[in-house]
Design a protein around this motif. Structure first.
Motif, PDB file in Angstrom:
ATOM      1  N   PHE A 171     108.036 175.498 122.652  1.00 31.12           N
ATOM      2  CA  PHE A 171     106.615 175.580 122.288  1.00 31.12           C
ATOM      3  C   PHE A 171     106.482 175.456 120.772  1.00 31.12           C
ATOM      4  CE2 PHE A 171     102.604 177.708 121.423  1.00 31.12           C
ATOM      5  CZ  PHE A 171     101.801 177.318 122.479  1.00 31.12           C
ATOM      6  N   ARG A 172     105.671 174.492 120.323  1.00 34.13           N
ATOM      7  CA  ARG A 172     105.591 174.265 118.875  1.00 34.13           C
ATOM      8  C   ARG A 172     104.227 173.715 118.488  1.00 34.13           C
ATOM      9  NH1 ARG A 172     108.011 170.092 114.957  1.00 34.13           N
ATOM     10  NH2 ARG A 172     108.110 171.348 113.078  1.00 34.13           N
ATOM     11  N   PHE A 173     103.652 174.323 117.468  1.00 37.39           N
ATOM     12  CA  PHE A 173     102.442 173.810 116.841  1.00 37.39           C
ATOM     13  C   PHE A 173     102.496 174.223 115.384  1.00 37.39           C
ATOM     14  CE2 PHE A 173      98.208 174.354 115.135  1.00 37.39           C
ATOM     15  CZ  PHE A 173      97.586 173.164 115.486  1.00 37.39           C
ATOM     16  N   GLU A 174     102.387 173.260 114.509  1.00 43.33           N
ATOM     17  CA  GLU A 174     102.372 173.537 113.077  1.00 43.33           C
ATOM     18  C   GLU A 174     101.454 172.531 112.413  1.00 43.33           C
ATOM     19  OE1 GLU A 174     105.742 174.198 109.723  1.00 43.33           O
ATOM     20  OE2 GLU A 174     106.165 174.902 111.750  1.00 43.33           O
ATOM     21  N   LYS A 175     100.611 173.026 111.522  1.00 38.36           N
ATOM     22  CA  LYS A 175      99.679 172.142 110.834  1.00 38.36           C
ATOM     23  C   LYS A 175      99.552 172.585 109.387  1.00 38.36           C
ATOM     24  CE  LYS A 175      95.092 170.154 111.192  1.00 38.36           C
ATOM     25  NZ  LYS A 175      93.850 170.112 111.981  1.00 38.36           N
ATOM     26  N   GLY A 176      99.779 171.640 108.470  1.00 34.90           N
ATOM     27  CA  GLY A 176      99.614 171.902 107.044  1.00 34.90           C
ATOM     28  C   GLY A 176      98.282 171.355 106.563  1.00 34.90           C
ATOM     29  N   TYR A 177      97.736 171.975 105.546  1.00 28.83           N
ATOM     30  CA  TYR A 177      96.449 171.565 105.000  1.00 28.83           C
ATOM     31  C   TYR A 177      96.649 171.060 103.577  1.00 28.83           C
ATOM     32  CZ  TYR A 177      95.198 174.466 108.944  1.00 28.83           C
ATOM     33  OH  TYR A 177      95.129 175.007 110.199  1.00 28.83           O
ATOM     34  N   TYR A 189      98.922 176.172 124.802  1.00 30.89           N
ATOM     35  CA  TYR A 189      98.935 175.159 123.747  1.00 30.89           C
ATOM     36  C   TYR A 189      97.516 174.689 123.426  1.00 30.89           C
ATOM     37  CZ  TYR A 189     100.247 171.190 120.908  1.00 30.89           C
ATOM     38  OH  TYR A 189     100.376 170.313 119.858  1.00 30.89           O
ATOM     39  N   ALA A 190      96.720 174.481 124.473  1.00 27.89           N
ATOM     40  CA  ALA A 190      95.329 174.058 124.264  1.00 27.89           C
ATOM     41  C   ALA A 190      94.537 175.134 123.524  1.00 27.89           C
ATOM     42  CB  ALA A 190      94.671 173.742 125.602  1.00 27.89           C
ATOM     43  N   LEU A 191      94.781 176.398 123.815  1.00 28.06           N
ATOM     44  CA  LEU A 191      94.104 177.489 123.110  1.00 28.06           C
ATOM     45  C   LEU A 191      94.441 177.462 121.624  1.00 28.06           C
ATOM     46  CD1 LEU A 191      94.521 180.409 125.655  1.00 28.06           C
ATOM     47  CD2 LEU A 191      92.351 179.541 124.762  1.00 28.06           C
ATOM     48  N   VAL A 192      95.709 177.243 121.304  1.00 27.65           N
ATOM     49  CA  VAL A 192      96.126 177.186 119.900  1.00 27.65           C
ATOM     50  C   VAL A 192      95.499 175.984 119.217  1.00 27.65           C
ATOM     51  CG1 VAL A 192      98.104 176.775 118.388  1.00 27.65           C
ATOM     52  CG2 VAL A 192      98.280 178.459 120.204  1.00 27.65           C
ATOM     53  N   LYS A 193      95.609 174.825 119.843  1.00 29.36           N
ATOM     54  CA  LYS A 193      95.170 173.571 119.217  1.00 29.36           C
ATOM     55  C   LYS A 193      93.653 173.425 119.163  1.00 29.36           C
ATOM     56  CE  LYS A 193      95.900 168.608 119.626  1.00 29.36           C
ATOM     57  NZ  LYS A 193      94.775 167.975 120.285  1.00 29.36           N
ATOM     58  N   ASP A 194      92.972 173.808 120.231  1.00 35.13           N
ATOM     59  CA  ASP A 194      91.540 173.537 120.340  1.00 35.13           C
ATOM     60  C   ASP A 194      90.646 174.727 120.012  1.00 35.13           C
ATOM     61  OD1 ASP A 194      92.256 170.987 121.174  1.00 35.13           O
ATOM     62  OD2 ASP A 194      92.237 171.550 123.293  1.00 35.13           O
ATOM     63  N   TYR A 195      91.202 175.940 119.970  1.00 35.23           N
ATOM     64  CA  TYR A 195      90.364 177.097 119.646  1.00 35.23           C
ATOM     65  C   TYR A 195      90.881 177.886 118.445  1.00 35.23           C
ATOM     66  CZ  TYR A 195      87.799 181.430 119.858  1.00 35.23           C
ATOM     67  OH  TYR A 195      87.034 182.497 119.516  1.00 35.23           O
ATOM     68  N   MET A 196      92.103 178.366 118.529  1.00 36.01           N
ATOM     69  CA  MET A 196      92.602 179.263 117.486  1.00 36.01           C
ATOM     70  C   MET A 196      92.656 178.584 116.115  1.00 36.01           C
ATOM     71  SD  MET A 196      95.519 181.350 119.626  1.00 36.01           S
ATOM     72  CE  MET A 196      95.668 182.773 118.567  1.00 36.01           C
ATOM     73  N   GLU A 197      93.195 177.374 116.051  1.00 35.98           N
ATOM     74  CA  GLU A 197      93.301 176.698 114.746  1.00 35.98           C
ATOM     75  C   GLU A 197      91.940 176.271 114.207  1.00 35.98           C
ATOM     76  OE1 GLU A 197      93.547 173.752 111.787  1.00 35.98           O
ATOM     77  OE2 GLU A 197      93.090 173.184 113.832  1.00 35.98           O
ATOM     78  N   GLY A 204      97.835 175.834 102.405  1.00 32.19           N
ATOM     79  CA  GLY A 204      98.491 176.663 103.403  1.00 32.19           C
ATOM     80  C   GLY A 204      98.828 175.908 104.669  1.00 32.19           C
ATOM     81  N   PHE A 205      99.197 176.682 105.694  1.00 31.56           N
ATOM     82  CA  PHE A 205      99.584 176.088 106.971  1.00 31.56           C
ATOM     83  C   PHE A 205      99.269 177.053 108.101  1.00 31.56           C
ATOM     84  CE2 PHE A 205     103.204 178.536 105.589  1.00 31.56           C
ATOM     85  CZ  PHE A 205     103.695 179.122 106.745  1.00 31.56           C
ATOM     86  N   SER A 206      99.239 176.513 109.307  1.00 32.09           N
ATOM     87  CA  SER A 206      99.106 177.301 110.535  1.00 32.09           C
ATOM     88  C   SER A 206     100.339 177.045 111.385  1.00 32.09           C
ATOM     89  CB  SER A 206      97.862 176.889 111.314  1.00 32.09           C
ATOM     90  OG  SER A 206      96.704 177.235 110.624  1.00 32.09           O
ATOM     91  N   GLN A 207     100.788 178.088 112.051  1.00 33.77           N
ATOM     92  CA  GLN A 207     102.014 177.981 112.838  1.00 33.77           C
ATOM     93  C   GLN A 207     101.846 178.804 114.115  1.00 33.77           C
ATOM     94  OE1 GLN A 207     105.615 180.088 111.383  1.00 33.77           O
ATOM     95  NE2 GLN A 207     106.406 178.004 111.119  1.00 33.77           N
ATOM     96  N   ALA A 208     102.220 178.220 115.259  1.00 38.29           N
ATOM     97  CA  ALA A 208     102.094 178.910 116.537  1.00 38.29           C
ATOM     98  C   ALA A 208     103.389 179.621 116.905  1.00 38.29           C
ATOM     99  CB  ALA A 208     101.714 177.923 117.631  1.00 38.29           C
ATOM    100  N   HIS A 209     103.234 180.869 117.307  1.00 44.19           N
ATOM    101  CA  HIS A 209     104.336 181.676 117.833  1.00 44.19           C
ATOM    102  C   HIS A 209     104.009 181.967 119.289  1.00 44.19           C
ATOM    103  CE1 HIS A 209     105.189 183.541 113.598  1.00 44.19           C
ATOM    104  NE2 HIS A 209     105.060 182.227 113.559  1.00 44.19           N
ATOM    105  N   ILE A 210     105.035 182.033 120.116  1.00 39.35           N
ATOM    106  CA  ILE A 210     104.818 182.437 121.500  1.00 39.35           C
ATOM    107  C   ILE A 210     105.871 183.474 121.853  1.00 39.35           C
ATOM    108  CG2 ILE A 210     106.198 180.565 122.493  1.00 39.35           C
ATOM    109  CD1 ILE A 210     104.101 180.514 124.799  1.00 39.35           C
ATOM    110  N   VAL A 211     105.420 184.542 122.518  1.00 37.04           N
ATOM    111  CA  VAL A 211     106.307 185.617 122.947  1.00 37.04           C
ATOM    112  C   VAL A 211     105.984 185.881 124.409  1.00 37.04           C
ATOM    113  CG1 VAL A 211     107.050 187.997 122.562  1.00 37.04           C
ATOM    114  CG2 VAL A 211     106.197 186.641 120.648  1.00 37.04           C
TER     115      VAL A 211
END
Length: 176
Positions: free
Chosen positions: A127-133, A78-86, A139-146
């Motif tokens: 697991f959920r992360f979604e952010k709209g701009y 989650y931290a990788l998605v929120k603090d790095y990937m996005e 657009g938006f960013s959305q986290a998927h986890i597999v």
């Protein structure tokens, strides 16, 4: 199946449409691989200068291997998605993504040796992360986890990542 073999087969399947970088280092920590996909579509009338609209679509996949899935690894994902990937991969250090950005899927691919506990199955599912701009106009960013488990050959995803489950499940079958 061994997790290293599974990852190699998975990367081979992804390499047809994704740029694969291996290994990939984030804040001094090395991950087995990272995949990047970009698509640009546009609609114009007669000539390109009369552009009606255009849209850019992205997907970023970070591959992580582990012996066992526990809460600290979910927190790290989650931290990788929120603090790095996005902020770094999507917005490139700016407040907003580039003009024309439609969506970015931020996928965490976990390849785990041991089966998941009931608690970890729930954690993956929630697991959920979604952010709209700008109210999704930019657009938006959305986290998927597999999560693929080697010992029992099962695949777990969150709701938005469910489309990837077939690829991961099919990867357990030997390709000869």
């Amino acid at each position: 199946m061994e997790s290293a073999d599974y990852l190699d087969q998975l990367l081979q399947k992804y390499s047809g449409t994704f740029d694969i970088f291996k290994p990939y280092v984030i804040h001094g920590k090395e991950y087995p691989a990272y995949g990047y996909f970009f698509s640009h579509t546009e609609k114009y009338v007669l000539v390109r200068e009369a552009n009606m609209w255009s849209a850019d679509s992205y997907e970023h996949i970070l591959f992580i291997r582990a012996q066992e899935l526990e809460q600290p690894l979910i927190d790290e994902a989650y931290a990788l998605v929120k603090d790095y990937m996005e902020p770094v991969l999507v917005c490139r250090g700016e407040a907003l993504p580039a003009p024309g950005h439609m969506y970015s899927y931020l996928t965490i691919s976990l390849i785990v040796d041991k089966p998941l506990s009931r608690q970890m199955r729930k954690a993956v599912k929630r697991f959920r992360f979604e952010k709209g701009y700008r109210f999704n106009v930019r657009g938006f960013s959305q986290a998927h986890i597999v999560c693929a488990t080697m010992e029992d050959e099962r695949v777990y995803t969150n709701y938005v990542g469910r489309k990837a489950a077939k690829l991961y499940h099919d990867n357990f079958r030997k390709t000869e």
